[in-house]
Design an enzyme around this catalytic site. Structure first.
Site, PDB file in Angstrom:
ATOM      1  N   ASP A  76       4.447   1.512   4.354  1.00 13.25           N
ATOM      2  CA  ASP A  76       3.839   2.938   4.075  1.00 13.25           C
ATOM      3  C   ASP A  76       2.939   3.585   5.266  1.00 13.25           C
ATOM      4  OD1 ASP A  76       5.044   2.530   1.743  1.00 13.25           O
ATOM      5  OD2 ASP A  76       3.354   3.280   0.512  1.00 13.25           O
ATOM      6  N   CYS A 117       4.312  -5.866   0.173  1.00 13.16           N
ATOM      7  CA  CYS A 117       3.805  -4.427   0.255  1.00 13.16           C
ATOM      8  C   CYS A 117       4.172  -3.513  -0.637  1.00 13.16           C
ATOM      9  CB  CYS A 117       4.073  -3.980   1.937  1.00 13.16           C
ATOM     10  SG  CYS A 117       3.172  -4.989   3.231  1.00 13.16           S
ATOM     11  N   ASP A 118       3.759  -2.431  -0.522  1.00 14.29           N
ATOM     12  CA  ASP A 118       3.841  -1.471  -1.691  1.00 14.29           C
ATOM     13  C   ASP A 118       4.861  -1.468  -2.915  1.00 14.29           C
ATOM     14  OD1 ASP A 118       1.734  -0.797   0.227  1.00 14.29           O
ATOM     15  OD2 ASP A 118       1.494   1.326  -0.485  1.00 14.29           O
ATOM     16  N   LYS A 119       5.879  -1.347  -2.191  1.00 12.48           N
ATOM     17  CA  LYS A 119       7.386  -1.195  -3.281  1.00 12.48           C
ATOM     18  C   LYS A 119       7.948  -2.440  -3.491  1.00 12.48           C
ATOM     19  CE  LYS A 119       5.806   3.105  -2.835  1.00 12.48           C
ATOM     20  NZ  LYS A 119       4.755   2.532  -1.592  1.00 12.48           N
ATOM     21  N   CYS A 189      -2.682  -4.258   4.088  1.00 11.22           N
ATOM     22  CA  CYS A 189      -3.864  -3.780   4.722  1.00 11.22           C
ATOM     23  C   CYS A 189      -5.150  -4.344   3.623  1.00 11.22           C
ATOM     24  CB  CYS A 189      -3.814  -2.296   4.604  1.00 11.22           C
ATOM     25  SG  CYS A 189      -2.505  -1.705   5.918  1.00 11.22           S
ATOM     26  N   GLU A 440       3.195   9.817  -0.044  1.00 10.67           N
ATOM     27  CA  GLU A 440       1.885   9.691  -0.080  1.00 10.67           C
ATOM     28  C   GLU A 440       1.216  10.750   0.834  1.00 10.67           C
ATOM     29  OE1 GLU A 440       1.473   5.080  -1.218  1.00 10.67           O
ATOM     30  OE2 GLU A 440       1.020   5.747   0.765  1.00 10.67           O
ATOM     31  N   SER A 466      -2.327   7.700  -1.188  1.00 10.87           N
ATOM     32  CA  SER A 466      -2.317   6.319  -0.830  1.00 10.87           C
ATOM     33  C   SER A 466      -3.381   5.646  -1.592  1.00 10.87           C
ATOM     34  CB  SER A 466      -2.500   6.044   0.651  1.00 10.87           C
ATOM     35  OG  SER A 466      -2.813   4.972   0.969  1.00 10.87           O
TER      36      SER A 466
END
Length: 549
Positions: A76, A117-119, A189, A440, A466
């Site tokens: 992202d 990570c995010d997804k 992160c 985002e 985000s």
């Protein structure tokens, strides 16, 4: 596995397994799929090859036959601020679909999911629910915090440094120091952003082992965790413990409660409903507010405060937070987990080692949770804000709308100094359908904070923010503009009222004017092609988790 390799009729299948170099001895063992999100472009995934090898060893040690296959991943941070961000959320469904296809086609007996990570985390949780074979999650772990000027820093600090540079508050040398130091290791992160939020909530749901959300990527204990995950899936297979046994309605209520206590990313309000949907469970935004009303916020991790994932890990991790909540009976402790034990058994004796990182439940940051859902004539289906990252003076705000039909136009106005104290920046046509892909908006929010306007300017969007965003930033406004939502009728200079304590978001025009505008409103459209065209045609409202219908 046995149904596709046993008997004379399945000799062709066996011949193909032999083509892979598998022995008859291996074919006698349960085949465990290891879904690897490893790639060389996402910092949170560059270490997953090491995690996968450790999982393989754990599976083999426990008597299984480990077989690896891939899942895609988008960073992202790298996708932020350009067309690439339209391809972030949409990968959640690609990941779920492709994993389902691989598992059904090849007859795996059980799975270990290795996302970070995010997804990837929610996408693989969705797949786990669909497939419902024994499954354990082990992530790649969070990045260590960087250090600039003697202070811990993270990616959100980097984005805000760009705003400071544009405002003339720092020079090129300072900007370059941030650039080189804020992301010092591999891993997701280092703040309580979306990736770490979802990895922590995977622990809470019962789908990951203790430490899955918090052990730093570069710690050797992360490798040990991966070996234990490989061993745990074999025990789950023996006991026939499946994802739908674990991800029950009570487990999702636990996840929402810990979400509020940790102050997780607002993206959890997209992903938890989508995962629950795959489990046959409905989670609406009203449930989130009811849980938030009784759940104290115990953590202010970056971007809300000065602590980071490594600090949460040292303080006792997710289980210590859960144990604090359990002091006031805010969790269902009888839920089964991948350990074969209940939540109550798992968190017993997990003490809070640092009350500055995890506030004791008797002394919370606030008596209500870190996320709030706002409703009103501007968002009748709801909108979401990370309340724990909003300055006190912005919890209630009223100001003139500054209206933009895409992120780029808003960013240009912010960079040009055209946004003033008191303004409410409105960014629309960035929702799941209108974006498409619900981008985002970290660039504009970070620019606002970096320029020193965070205590006087609010942002609202039918897109999303985000997990690294802080400030009065309200996303997921539903219905979105592209679906005829009221955010599409806002005009430049209209007064918008935000009241986070009362959970309201209102466009301050007369009922007659509101009705007149809605009656004549025709949403804008965009020419689309490829996957985004198909996605836009199928995706639901952000209030429903942006699931595909």
């Amino acid at each position: 596995m046995k149904k596709i390799i046993k008997g004379v009729g399945n000799a062709p299948h066996r011949s193909l397994y032999h083509a892979l170099g598998m022995t008859n001895e291996e074919l006698e063992k349960p085949m465990i799929g290891i879904v690897s999100s490893y790639n060389e472009i996402v910092p949170g995934h560059m270490n997953l090859d090491k995690i996968v090898e450790a999982v393989r060893m754990g599976v083999a040690m426990a008597g299984g036959n480990p077989v690896v296959f891939p899942a895609i991943a988008v960073c992202d941070g790298i996708a932020m601020g350009h067309e690439g961000m339209k391809y972030s959320l949409v990968t959640r469904d690609l990941i779920a679909d492709s994993t389902e296809a691989m598992v059904r086609a090849h007859g795996f007996d059980a799975l270990v999911m290795v996302p970070n990570c995010d997804k990837n985390v929610p996408g693989l949780l969705m797949a786990a629910a669909r497939l419902n074979i024994p499954t354990v999650f082990v992530s790649g772990g969070p990045m260590l915090a960087g250090r600039v000027g003697g202070k811990k820093r993270s990616l959100s600090s980097m984005f805000e440094a760009v705003g400071q540079y544009n405002a003339g508050k720092i020079g090129e040398c300072e900007l370059e120091e941030f650039e080189c130091k804020v992301c010092p290791t591999c891993g997701s992160c280092s703040g309580m952003y979306t990736a770490n939020s979802m990895n922590c909530l995977t622990e809470v749901l019962g789908m990951g082992l203790k430490g899955n959300g918090t052990i730093p990527a570069v710690y050797s204990s992360r490798i040990e965790l991966a070996k234990h995950a490989g061993m745990a899936v074999m025990e789950m297979l023996e006991k026939n413990i499946r994802p739908l046994d674990i991800m029950t309605e009570k487990a999702f209520m636990n996840a929402l409660a810990v979400d509020m206590a940790l102050g997780c990313s607002t993206n959890s309000m997209l992903h938890l409903p989508a995962i629950a949907h795959e489990c046959g469970i409905d989670i609406d935004l009203d449930i989130a507010n009811r849980i938030s009303a009784k759940t104290p916020n115990l953590c202010h991790l970056a971007p809300a405060g000065p602590t980071y994932m490594e600090d949460l890990n040292e303080a006792g991790g997710v289980y210590a937070v859960m144990n604090e909540l359990n002091k006031k009976d805010l969790l269902y402790t009888d839920c089964i987990t991948v350990t074969g034990k209940t939540v109550g058994e798992n968190i017993k004796n997990c003490v809070n080692r640092d009350p500055e990182v995890i506030r004791p439940i008797e002394n919370p940051y606030s008596t209500t949770g870190g996320i709030a859902v706002l409703k009103g004539n501007l968002a009748p289906e709801g909108s979401v804000v990370k309340r724990s990252a909003v300055l006190p003076e912005m919890l209630v705000h009223e100001g003139p709308a500054r209206v933009f039909d895409c992120e780029e136009d808003a960013q240009a106005a912010i960079d040009a100094g055209k946004i003033n104290s008191g303004d409410v920046v409105v960014i629309r046509y960035e929702g799941p359908k209108g974006g498409p892909g619900m981008r985002e908006m970290l660039n504009p929010t970070s620019a606002i904070m970096g320029m020193g306007l965070g205590s006087s300017v609010a942002l609202i969007t039918d897109g999303r923010f985000s997990g690294a965003t802080r400030g009065a930033c309200i996303g997921h406004v539903s219905p979105e503009a592209a679906s005829g939502g009221a955010i599409g009728i806002v005009k430049e200079g209209d007064i918008i009222s935000i009241n986070i304590p009362e959970n309201t978001l209102e466009l301050k025009i007369s009922e007659e004017e509101f009705a007149s505008r809605m009656a004549s409103f025709v949403p804008k459209t965009k020419p689309l092609s490829g996957y985004l065209k198909r996605y836009a045609a199928l995706v639901s409202s952000g209030a429903k988790g942006a699931i595909l219908n």
